[in-house]
Motif scaffolding. Structure first.
Motif, PDB file in Angstrom:
ATOM      1  N   THR A   1       0.851  -1.206   0.000  1.00 39.02           N
ATOM      2  CA  THR A   1       0.000   0.000   0.000  1.00 39.02           C
ATOM      3  C   THR A   1       0.876   1.240   0.000  1.00 39.02           C
ATOM      4  OG1 THR A   1      -1.704  -1.175   1.248  1.00 39.02           O
ATOM      5  CG2 THR A   1      -1.826   1.225   1.217  1.00 39.02           C
ATOM      6  N   ARG A   2       0.434   2.234  -0.766  1.00 35.05           N
ATOM      7  CA  ARG A   2       1.109   3.537  -0.738  1.00 35.05           C
ATOM      8  C   ARG A   2       0.043   4.617  -0.551  1.00 35.05           C
ATOM      9  NH1 ARG A   2       5.072   4.719  -5.415  1.00 35.05           N
ATOM     10  NH2 ARG A   2       6.468   3.545  -4.023  1.00 35.05           N
ATOM     11  N   ILE A   3       0.121   5.319   0.561  1.00 32.61           N
ATOM     12  CA  ILE A   3      -0.759   6.448   0.850  1.00 32.61           C
ATOM     13  C   ILE A   3       0.002   7.724   0.512  1.00 32.61           C
ATOM     14  CG2 ILE A   3      -2.123   7.647   2.589  1.00 32.61           C
ATOM     15  CD1 ILE A   3      -3.180   4.894   1.994  1.00 32.61           C
ATOM     16  N   ALA A   4      -0.548   8.547  -0.373  1.00 32.91           N
ATOM     17  CA  ALA A   4       0.078   9.817  -0.771  1.00 32.91           C
ATOM     18  C   ALA A   4      -0.791  10.968  -0.296  1.00 32.91           C
ATOM     19  CB  ALA A   4       0.251   9.872  -2.287  1.00 32.91           C
ATOM     20  N   PHE A   5      -0.156  12.003   0.257  1.00 32.39           N
ATOM     21  CA  PHE A   5      -0.903  13.174   0.710  1.00 32.39           C
ATOM     22  C   PHE A   5      -0.020  14.410   0.585  1.00 32.39           C
ATOM     23  CE2 PHE A   5       1.273  11.496   4.377  1.00 32.39           C
ATOM     24  CZ  PHE A   5       1.723  12.595   5.073  1.00 32.39           C
ATOM     25  N   THR A   6      -0.647  15.565   0.609  1.00 31.42           N
ATOM     26  CA  THR A   6       0.051  16.853   0.506  1.00 31.42           C
ATOM     27  C   THR A   6      -0.292  17.709   1.717  1.00 31.42           C
ATOM     28  OG1 THR A   6      -1.740  17.813  -0.800  1.00 31.42           O
ATOM     29  CG2 THR A   6       0.084  16.825  -2.018  1.00 31.42           C
ATOM     30  N   LEU A   7       0.646  18.588   2.060  1.00 30.26           N
ATOM     31  CA  LEU A   7       0.447  19.555   3.146  1.00 30.26           C
ATOM     32  C   LEU A   7       1.000  20.900   2.700  1.00 30.26           C
ATOM     33  CD1 LEU A   7       1.568  17.484   6.281  1.00 30.26           C
ATOM     34  CD2 LEU A   7      -0.779  18.035   5.602  1.00 30.26           C
ATOM     35  N   ALA A   8       0.314  21.965   3.101  1.00 30.77           N
ATOM     36  CA  ALA A   8       0.774  23.316   2.775  1.00 30.77           C
ATOM     37  C   ALA A   8       1.870  23.738   3.742  1.00 30.77           C
ATOM     38  CB  ALA A   8      -0.385  24.299   2.828  1.00 30.77           C
ATOM     39  N   SER A   9       2.770  24.611   3.252  1.00 28.86           N
ATOM     40  CA  SER A   9       3.850  25.101   4.116  1.00 28.86           C
ATOM     41  C   SER A   9       3.314  25.928   5.267  1.00 28.86           C
ATOM     42  CB  SER A   9       4.838  25.935   3.289  1.00 28.86           C
ATOM     43  OG  SER A   9       5.416  25.149   2.273  1.00 28.86           O
ATOM     44  N   GLU A  10       2.186  26.607   5.022  1.00 33.64           N
ATOM     45  CA  GLU A  10       1.526  27.394   6.048  1.00 33.64           C
ATOM     46  C   GLU A  10       0.048  27.052   6.026  1.00 33.64           C
ATOM     47  OE1 GLU A  10       2.285  31.508   5.631  1.00 33.64           O
ATOM     48  OE2 GLU A  10       4.454  31.344   5.903  1.00 33.64           O
ATOM     49  N   PRO A  11      -0.640  27.204   7.142  1.00 35.47           N
ATOM     50  CA  PRO A  11      -2.066  26.846   7.168  1.00 35.47           C
ATOM     51  C   PRO A  11      -2.865  27.739   6.241  1.00 35.47           C
ATOM     52  CG  PRO A  11      -1.454  28.057   9.151  1.00 35.47           C
ATOM     53  CD  PRO A  11      -0.175  27.742   8.428  1.00 35.47           C
ATOM     54  N   PRO A  12      -3.856  27.205   5.528  1.00 36.19           N
ATOM     55  CA  PRO A  12      -4.680  28.030   4.643  1.00 36.19           C
ATOM     56  C   PRO A  12      -5.573  28.968   5.424  1.00 36.19           C
ATOM     57  CG  PRO A  12      -5.580  25.814   4.774  1.00 36.19           C
ATOM     58  CD  PRO A  12      -4.277  25.796   5.529  1.00 36.19           C
ATOM     59  N   ALA A  13      -6.029  30.040   4.717  1.00 37.55           N
ATOM     60  CA  ALA A  13      -6.921  30.999   5.375  1.00 37.55           C
ATOM     61  C   ALA A  13      -8.222  30.327   5.785  1.00 37.55           C
ATOM     62  CB  ALA A  13      -7.210  32.185   4.445  1.00 37.55           C
ATOM     63  N   SER A  14      -8.729  29.464   4.911  1.00 37.70           N
ATOM     64  CA  SER A  14      -9.936  28.697   5.224  1.00 37.70           C
ATOM     65  C   SER A  14      -9.581  27.229   5.133  1.00 37.70           C
ATOM     66  CB  SER A  14     -11.066  29.020   4.236  1.00 37.70           C
ATOM     67  OG  SER A  14     -11.408  30.374   4.334  1.00 37.70           O
ATOM     68  N   PRO A  15      -9.469  26.513   6.239  1.00 33.11           N
ATOM     69  CA  PRO A  15      -9.074  25.116   6.198  1.00 33.11           C
ATOM     70  C   PRO A  15     -10.003  24.303   5.326  1.00 33.11           C
ATOM     71  CG  PRO A  15      -9.076  25.934   8.448  1.00 33.11           C
ATOM     72  CD  PRO A  15      -9.704  26.982   7.619  1.00 33.11           C
ATOM     73  N   GLY A  16      -9.478  23.188   4.866  1.00 33.09           N
ATOM     74  CA  GLY A  16     -10.239  22.328   3.994  1.00 33.09           C
ATOM     75  C   GLY A  16     -11.410  21.713   4.709  1.00 33.09           C
ATOM     76  N   PRO A  17     -12.245  20.942   3.982  1.00 35.95           N
ATOM     77  CA  PRO A  17     -13.449  20.370   4.577  1.00 35.95           C
ATOM     78  C   PRO A  17     -13.106  19.499   5.757  1.00 35.95           C
ATOM     79  CG  PRO A  17     -12.956  19.373   2.450  1.00 35.95           C
ATOM     80  CD  PRO A  17     -12.040  20.507   2.599  1.00 35.95           C
ATOM     81  N   SER A  18     -13.873  19.678   6.800  1.00 31.72           N
ATOM     82  CA  SER A  18     -13.650  18.888   8.001  1.00 31.72           C
ATOM     83  C   SER A  18     -14.953  18.339   8.538  1.00 31.72           C
ATOM     84  CB  SER A  18     -12.944  19.729   9.074  1.00 31.72           C
ATOM     85  OG  SER A  18     -13.724  20.840   9.403  1.00 31.72           O
TER      86      SER A  18
END
Length: 535
Positions: free
Chosen positions: A504-521
């Motif tokens: 299994t390979r799980i791939a994900f991305t992260l921003a260098s700084e938190p976004p102004a409006s976080p993604g769906p939670s």
């Protein structure tokens, strides 16, 4: 006049476009300037013609006529003196007068070539001179020198009369030439006065035309544009009910109409937006109430439900220890089911609480060294890693601005899953990579475990979904759903790399700084159609 009829002035004012106004204005201006130019050119040509006639013809002709008269007077004086005395010295003025006479007559003939009356006067003078020379001058000049000529005495009266005729012809000629010169000079002065009037009028007309052009531009273009701009600024200042008044040429009126249409549409859109905003505010209030209720539920679940659940778990375990083996097999099985259910319920409640707290309670963004977070995660999972004989390696990990608690939960779930879902009889090998992609960091967690079928690549991130029964692999089915929520809260995405086959390979991305409006939670809806179905 009916309501549908328009006065002629209103009709052509409202139908002419700016281009039409400019074309008509330019045509009128060019016509006026052309007329002024033609008139000025004619006046200049006329002035030049009269001036050239006065300077090159009239004045030289009068001067030449006077020289002709002087030459004839010299001839008459010389002949009269020679006739009385017979002295040869008197013949010289006569002969010089003849030469001057010939030159003057030739010049007058050339100068008066276009003047019929002047040529007639010259012919009269020539006839009178020829008659005097034939009867008086040539016969006396032909007489021998040294003694008076008898012919001079005999023809004295005739000679006087003949030369008086010459004088009269010369006087008439000079008077006509003087009159012609005076008339030419008067024509020149009148033409020059006309020229001054024409050019003065041209200057005045140009000034008036310029004033008309500027006034026409001001009334036909500048003022309507200023009015349109003022209306637009009024609307831009917030008075959206202010109407646009169409003025000016047809194209500017059409532009005003289009802006007025846009204004009305904006008013409708603003009304719709205001209504939508009110609905959104109502939904936000409902959501706020729902969140408050969810927090209240979380509080109840973490406090009120934990205590009775602990009692159930404790007493069932106590019942199992005290009466295990004393009852029949079925009773022991029932007691084991009760103990297992109570334990699983406690785990589910704790996992669900952790899931609901992502983005609410854990939201302290700061600089996080993911290498250190990875070390703490491996330390926390050291027992499971040693029992499975797992090998965990990773590339140098970056430092991001994130929530440290959520980063720890992310690595713990991903590494824990890689260790848990291993192949029987094979030691887990886990490798973590990190690479920069534009503004994001891309991470992968690769293992050599049992893998995930492509058709389940999306379902594994849904809460409470499992691919295996609880007997095969323990867990609540919340781990990857929590990873998805954490990654999206930090402005990234997560998924299964279906191209990877060996494990299994799980791939994900992260921003260098938190976004102004976080993604769906939002809480993913559980698919409970299949019992115990996901990782």
């Amino acid at each position: 006049m009916t309501g549908s009829e328009r006065p002629p002035r209103t009709w052509w004012l409202s139908t002419w476009t700016t281009r039409r106004w400019l074309q008509v204005g330019a045509a009128v201006s060019l016509a006026v300037l052309a007329l002024l130019g033609v008139t000025g050119a004619w006046v200049l040509a006329r002035t030049e013609s009269i001036s050239r006639d006065l300077v090159d013809v009239r004045s030289p002709a009068l001067t030449t006529a006077i020289r002709l008269e002087s030459a004839l007077l010299d001839q008459e004086t010389g002949i009269r003196g020679y006739g009385i005395t017979g002295t040869v010295d008197f013949i010289t003025p006569y002969q010089e007068g003849l030469a001057e006479q010939k030159t003057s007559i030739a010049q007058l003939t050339e100068l008066l070539a276009d003047d019929r009356a002047g040529l007639d006067d010259l012919k009269t003078v020539q006839d009178a001179v020829d008659k005097w020379q034939e009867r008086i001058a040539r016969p006396i000049a032909a007489a021998p020198t040294g003694s008076p000529s008898p012919l001079a005495t005999e023809r004295a009266a005739e000679g006087k009369k003949a030369f008086d005729d010459v004088r009269a012809a010369l006087t008439a000629q000079q008077e006509r030439l003087r009159a012609d010169r005076v008339r030419a000079r008067d024509d020149l002065m009148a033409t020059m006065a006309l020229r001054n009037v024409v050019f003065g009028a041209a200057a005045i007309l140009i000034v008036v035309l310029t004033a008309f052009v500027f006034e026409g531009l001001r009334r036909g273009i500048t003022r309507p544009l200023d009015q349109l701009g003022a209306d637009a600024r009024t609307i831009a200042d917030g008075d959206f009910d202010h109407p646009i008044s169409p003025t000016g040429p047809a194209d500017l009126r059409r532009l005003s109409g289009e802006i007025e249409f846009m204004r009305r549409r904006l008013v409708r859109e603003l009304a719709f937006s205001e209504e939508a905003r009110q609905r959104l505010d109502a939904q936000a209030a409902d959501l706020q109430r729902s969140n408050a209720e969810l927090e209240q539920f979380a509080y109840v679940a973490s406090h009120d439900l934990q205590e009775p659940l602990r009692k159930v778990s404790s007493f069932t375990q106590l019942l199992q220890r005290r009466y295990g083996g004393q009852l029949d097999t079925r009773a022991d099985q029932y007691i084991a089911f009760a103990v297992d259910g109570a334990n699983r319920m406690q785990v589910l409640i704790n996992d669900l609480l952790d899931f609901s707290r992502v983005g609410r309670m854990h939201n302290t963004h700061q600089s996080v060294d993911l290498d250190k977070v990875m070390e703490r995660t491996l330390s926390a999972l050291s027992v499971g890693i040693e029992e499975a004989g797992a090998t965990v390696t990773h590339d140098p990990l970056p430092t991001l601005v994130a929530d440290p608690t959520q980063m720890g939960m992310l690595w713990q779930n991903l590494i824990g899953n890689a260790v848990k879902f291993r192949r029987p009889g094979e030691a887990p090998e886990i490798h973590v990579t990190a690479a920069r992609e534009d503004e994001l960091w891309r991470f992968t967690v690769t293992d050599n475990g049992i893998g995930i079928a492509p058709e389940y690549a999306d379902k594994v991130f849904v809460i409470f979904q499992r691919l295996h029964t609880k007997d095969a692999y323990s867990g609540s089915g919340i781990g990857l759903a929590m990873c998805k929520k954490i990654v999206e809260f930090h402005g990234g995405t997560i998924g299964v790399d279906t191209d990877h086959q060996d494990g299994t390979r799980i791939a994900f991305t992260l921003a260098s700084e938190p976004p102004a409006s976080p993604g769906p939670s939002t809480l993913p809806e559980a698919d409970r159609s299949g019992t115990e179905q996901t990782r």
